[in-house]
Design a protein around this motif. Structure first.
Motif, short mmCIF file in Angstrom:
data_model
loop_
_atom_site.label_atom_id
_atom_site.label_comp_id
_atom_site.label_asym_id
_atom_site.label_seq_id
_atom_site.Cartn_x
_atom_site.Cartn_y
_atom_site.Cartn_z
N GLN A 67 0.85 -1.18 0.00
CA GLN A 67 0.00 0.00 0.00
C GLN A 67 0.89 1.23 0.00
O GLN A 67 2.05 1.18 0.40
CB GLN A 67 -0.96 -0.03 1.19
CG GLN A 67 -0.38 0.40 2.49
CD GLN A 67 -1.16 1.57 3.08
OE1 GLN A 67 -2.23 1.91 2.64
NE2 GLN A 67 -0.59 2.18 4.08
N ARG A 80 -6.27 0.25 5.59
CA ARG A 80 -5.57 -0.66 4.68
C ARG A 80 -4.45 -1.41 5.40
O ARG A 80 -4.25 -2.60 5.18
CB ARG A 80 -5.04 0.10 3.46
CG ARG A 80 -6.10 0.42 2.43
CD ARG A 80 -5.51 0.94 1.13
NE ARG A 80 -4.70 2.13 1.32
CZ ARG A 80 -5.18 3.37 1.36
NH1 ARG A 80 -6.46 3.59 1.22
NH2 ARG A 80 -4.36 4.39 1.52
N ILE A 147 -4.75 -1.42 -2.63
CA ILE A 147 -3.77 -2.39 -2.16
C ILE A 147 -3.33 -3.15 -3.40
O ILE A 147 -4.16 -3.58 -4.20
CB ILE A 147 -4.38 -3.36 -1.13
CG1 ILE A 147 -4.76 -2.61 0.15
CG2 ILE A 147 -3.40 -4.49 -0.81
CD1 ILE A 147 -5.48 -3.47 1.18
#
Length: 183
Positions: A67, A80, A147
């Motif tokens: 990420q 995330r 992602i």
């Protein structure tokens, strides 16, 4: 007699109808597949947090969940990071095949508590210009919205949508790890 014949023939008739009339959707993955030959890892000039040279190529041989965010790491970034940690843990005995990487796009210091909370996530600094040349994006999104998955050969191969559902990502990861003998 006709009822028995209808019961016996119905699976055959239904299979032909679903195959030729109601076409099945061929896609079973949640993330967007990316042609890995088009996106090998370039030299991004990444460094560790203490300014020592580091590279995404150091993780070859493992699946990499990646990420991107700046050091401030607002709520979406934290979500995330949390999802990546939990997704790796959810793979059970296969979790050792997955590494987590956070590419930090500025030179500001990271919060100590954030670093401790996501211990085990490799945090590398990178120039945002290098990422925009490498990572594919759609209109209205940035690389920081997704992602990404990098395969064990070092190629970018999948991108999950903005605000992705972790349960669907988990299924994709399980399929990747089951189908792959490498990494």
């Amino acid at each position: 007699m006709l009822a028995v014949l209808a019961v016996c023939a119905s699976p055959l008739i239904i299979s032909y109808l679903t195959y030729y009339v109601i076409k099945p959707e061929g896609r079973t993955n949640y993330g967007d597949l990316i042609d890995p030959r088009a996106y090998p890892i370039p030299d991004l000039g990444t460094t560790s947090l203490d300014r020592k040279p580091a590279s995404l190529n150091d993780f070859k041989g493992k699946w990499v969940m990646m990420q991107i965010s700046d050091a401030s790491c607002v709520d979406a970034c934290r979500k995330r990071l949390h999802d990546m940690r939990q997704l790796r843990l959810a793979q059970g005995k296969e979790m050792e095949r997955i590494e987590r990487v956070w590419l930090v796009t500025d030179d500001k210091p990271l919060e100590t508590m954030l670093m401790r909370e996501y211990d085990g996530t490799h945090m590398l600094r990178v120039k945002p210009e290098a990422l925009t040349k490498w990572l594919p994006v759609d209109n209205g999104t940035t690389p920081a919205d997704h992602i990404y998955m990098i395969d064990p050969l070092g190629n970018l191969m999948m991108r999950f949508p903005k605000d992705a559902d972790p349960n669907k990502i988990k299924k994709d990861l399980a399929k990747l790890l089951k189908a792959s003998r490498i990494g």
